[in-house]
Structures are given as C-alpha cells and as structure tokens.
Write a protein that holds these residues in place. Structure first.
Motif, PDB file in Angstrom:
ATOM      1  N   ARG A  17       0.822  -1.210   0.000  1.00  0.00           N
ATOM      2  CA  ARG A  17       0.000   0.000   0.000  1.00  0.00           C
ATOM      3  C   ARG A  17       0.858   1.264   0.000  1.00  0.00           C
ATOM      4  NH1 ARG A  17      -5.392   1.312   1.691  1.00  0.00           N
ATOM      5  NH2 ARG A  17      -5.736  -0.909   2.043  1.00  0.00           N
ATOM      6  N   LEU A  18       1.978   1.221   0.732  1.00  0.00           N
ATOM      7  CA  LEU A  18       2.822   2.407   0.889  1.00  0.00           C
ATOM      8  C   LEU A  18       3.931   2.510  -0.154  1.00  0.00           C
ATOM      9  CD1 LEU A  18       3.364   2.322   4.768  1.00  0.00           C
ATOM     10  CD2 LEU A  18       1.648   3.625   3.493  1.00  0.00           C
ATOM     11  N   GLY A  19       4.191   1.413  -0.864  1.00  0.00           N
ATOM     12  CA  GLY A  19       5.359   1.387  -1.747  1.00  0.00           C
ATOM     13  C   GLY A  19       6.650   1.312  -0.951  1.00  0.00           C
ATOM     14  N   ALA A  20       6.587   0.638   0.194  1.00  0.00           N
ATOM     15  CA  ALA A  20       7.737   0.511   1.078  1.00  0.00           C
ATOM     16  C   ALA A  20       8.395  -0.855   0.913  1.00  0.00           C
ATOM     17  CB  ALA A  20       7.309   0.720   2.526  1.00  0.00           C
ATOM     18  N   ARG A  21       9.590  -0.992   1.500  1.00  0.00           N
ATOM     19  CA  ARG A  21      10.340  -2.256   1.477  1.00  0.00           C
ATOM     20  C   ARG A  21      10.383  -2.828   2.889  1.00  0.00           C
ATOM     21  NH1 ARG A  21      15.992  -2.784   2.336  1.00  0.00           N
ATOM     22  NH2 ARG A  21      16.781  -4.856   1.777  1.00  0.00           N
ATOM     23  N   VAL A  22      10.071  -4.119   3.020  1.00  0.00           N
ATOM     24  CA  VAL A  22      10.099  -4.773   4.323  1.00  0.00           C
ATOM     25  C   VAL A  22      11.500  -5.317   4.589  1.00  0.00           C
ATOM     26  CG1 VAL A  22       9.137  -6.598   5.776  1.00  0.00           C
ATOM     27  CG2 VAL A  22       7.671  -5.415   4.117  1.00  0.00           C
ATOM     28  N   VAL A  23      12.047  -4.981   5.740  1.00  0.00           N
ATOM     29  CA  VAL A  23      13.319  -5.543   6.185  1.00  0.00           C
ATOM     30  C   VAL A  23      13.007  -6.400   7.405  1.00  0.00           C
ATOM     31  CG1 VAL A  23      15.653  -5.071   6.995  1.00  0.00           C
ATOM     32  CG2 VAL A  23      14.569  -3.524   5.351  1.00  0.00           C
ATOM     33  N   GLY A  24      12.894  -7.725   7.178  1.00  0.00           N
ATOM     34  CA  GLY A  24      12.486  -8.633   8.234  1.00  0.00           C
ATOM     35  C   GLY A  24      11.333  -9.498   7.775  1.00  0.00           C
TER      36      GLY A  24
END
Length: 346
Positions: A17-24
C-alpha cells in the motif's frame, strides 16, 4: 490478506500500500498504529523526526516505518520509505475508526426539504437539516445537527462533522472535511456609517471551495459582499480561523490556528500562515510565501520566501527597556539624518 472485521494487516499488505520495502518478516500481523514509546507487539510505529530516534532501540512495536538510513538501528522488523511521515499519514487513515464505521443512511429525525437532491449512499445524521435546492454528492456524510442552506452544493465523499453550518448558496468541492462548529458562508462584516450609527450591507456573494479542503472546528469563512469568497483545492485551514468576505486562498495553502484574514485579500498557492498571523485587507500575497506565527502583514508581498514581524518573548524587564527605545526610534532616526547631512552622508 486484510481481515475486514478486526482490521489486521500483514506488513506485506502495508508495504504494498505504501510502496515501502520490508526488512524482516513480512508476514507479521498488525492491528493498530502508535508512537515508538507506546506501541505494543501488535502495532506498527514510525520514525519521521530524528528527535525521537532515542526511542527506537527500546520500542516494543511489531514493526517501524522509517527512512532506509535508520534500518540498521531498528531492533524489530521495519518498513523503509524515503518519506516516512507521508507513509504515517497513509497508515493513520487506514486505522481511523471513523472511516471504518458502516454506512448509517438517513436518520429518521433528519429534515430534508422538498427539492433537495441526495446522491447514492449519502449519510445524514440525527437532527440534521437539508434545505430546498441542495445537491449532495455520492457518499457524502452530513453529521448530527448540521445544516446545509438552500441551493448549496456538497461534493462527493465530503464529510460534515456534527453541528456544521453551511449557509445558502455555498459550493463545496469533493472530499472536503468540515469539523464541528465551523460556519461556511456567514455574512461578511460589512456596514456603512452615517455619522451616528451603522447600516448593514447585504452580503450578496457566496463561498466557493475546491476539492480536498479541510476546515477546522469553529472556523468561519464569510460569504462575499458581491462576488464569491474563493478557497482553492487542497487548502488546509486549522481551528478558529477567520476568513473575511471576498478573500481568495490559492491551491495547496495551509493556515494554522487563529489566523485572521481581512476582506478582499488574495493569498497565493503553496503559502503557509503560522498560528495567529493577521493579514490586513486588500493585500496580495504571492505564491510560495511563509509567514511565521503571530506576525502582522500590512503590505502586499510580491516575492516568495519567509516573512516575520513582531519581537520574540523576553523577560519583562528587558521588554520594558526595549519599549522605551521603541518610542525613541523616530527621534534617533531624525538625529542620524541630521548628522549624515552635516557630514556629507559619510
């Protein structure tokens, strides 16, 4: 996937939704949003201001939304985004309980006069009044006790909270948010004096507001004396703001609490007025102007930039000394002019 009943989301959902990258771990579920220091193990938090970096190491949040430069300091799963504050804004709407309420329809105590037109899925709260000739767009919400005056128009997806007054002949765009107690289209402050008493001038204009405008509680936007008061698209107006008749506010400008703008002043696009700023009447403020809090503007501004007036707080003893000097400035200036003239301007 999103659980529509509990409003739980996986970090994968939120990252998309945010265009973010998950680290984890992207499968971690969250059901709320909180600050770094208050968040629990089922909530997501955010870091958008370095002043709060000290709380990151001890956070109990399930995950934190932050800038990629801080990912290495995060003790839990994080979502990285170049503008985490903008991401926080999106998350806040996602977890907003007001937005999650099911549609209520038209309350039986609401008064809707003949000739009013309501679009599809419009909600009207208890004791609200919709007068004749009003047109309300699809999915708009008219809160309890609110009044929409005759021949006004409310755009689609707009929300009037409780006890909002929209006077006759007002046009409000789509996705507007009007908070409780605000009055849109009340009479401007127009009177003629005959030497002994005041005579009211009928205010014959209206108010026209663009799309995505938000107006805070107990703010007033007066109708025009002849033409309309104009509020552009995406203008954000805080609480207890006074906008007088025939003022124009350009697109994307923001006005903080207790701003007062006198009649017929034009404020450009992308302007920001700090809390308590006052603008005199019949001025022109160009695009891209920022006026700091408690400043008084009495002349037009034709160049973008940051403007201030007044003096900062100081001890009363120091202020009293300075106040004496203020009274002496004119005399000092005259003496200086005489000295310069005597010495040939050197």
């Amino acid at each position: 996937m999103t659980d529509a009943i509990s409003h739980r989301y996986t970090l994968h959902d939120l990252a998309e939704r945010l265009g973010a990258r998950v680290v984890g771990d992207s499968n971690v579920p969250v059901s709320g949003l909180a600050t770094l220091s208050d968040a629990g193990p089922d909530e997501i938090s955010f870091l958008a201001n370095k002043a709060y970096l000290k709380h990151l190491a001890s956070t109990r949040a399930a995950a934190v939304l932050l800038h990629p430069s801080h990912a290495g300091e995060c003790p839990v799963t994080c979502l990285t985004l170049d503008n985490p504050y903008l991401g926080y804004a999106e998350l806040s709407r996602l977890f907003d309980p007001l937005a999650q309420r099911p549609p209520q329809g038209v309350h039986p105590s609401a008064v809707i006069e003949a000739g009013a037109t309501l679009g599809t899925d419009v909600q009207v709260g208890p004791n609200a009044v919709i007068e004749a000739g009003v047109v309300i767009g699809a999915r708009a919400v008219i809160g309890p006790g609110s009044v929409v005056g005759a021949d006004s128009r409310i755009g689609a997806d707009s929300r009037l909270h409780a006890n909002v007054t929209v006077c006759h002949g007002v046009v409000i765009g789509e996705r507007a948010i009007l908070h409780s107690g605000c009055v849109i289209g009340g009479d401007g402050f127009g009177f003629a004096h005959d030497g002994s008493r005041w005579h009211k001038i009928a205010q014959l204009g209206g108010v026209v507001m663009g799309d995505d405008v938000e107006v805070g509680s107990c703010s007033s936007i007066d109708r025009g004396a002849l033409g309309d008061t104009l509020i552009g698209n995406d203008v954000k107006i805080d609480s207890q703001v006074q906008i007088a008749h025939n003022v124009q506010i350009g697109d994307h400008s923001a006005l903080a609490g207790c701003v007062g703008i006198a009649g017929s002043t034009k404020v450009g696009k992308h302007c920001m007025l700090g809390g308590g700023v006052g603008l005199s009447g019949h001025l022109t403020i160009c695009d891209g102007v920022q006026v700091t809090g408690m400043s008084l503007v009495t002349n037009s501004i034709h160049e973008p930039g940051v403007y201030s007036s007044g003096t900062g707080a100081m001890s009363n003893a120091q202020w009293r000394k300075n106040a004496v000097r203020f009274k002496q400035l004119d005399d000092i200036a005259k003496r200086l002019a005489r000295l310069e003239k005597h010495h040939g301007g050197r």
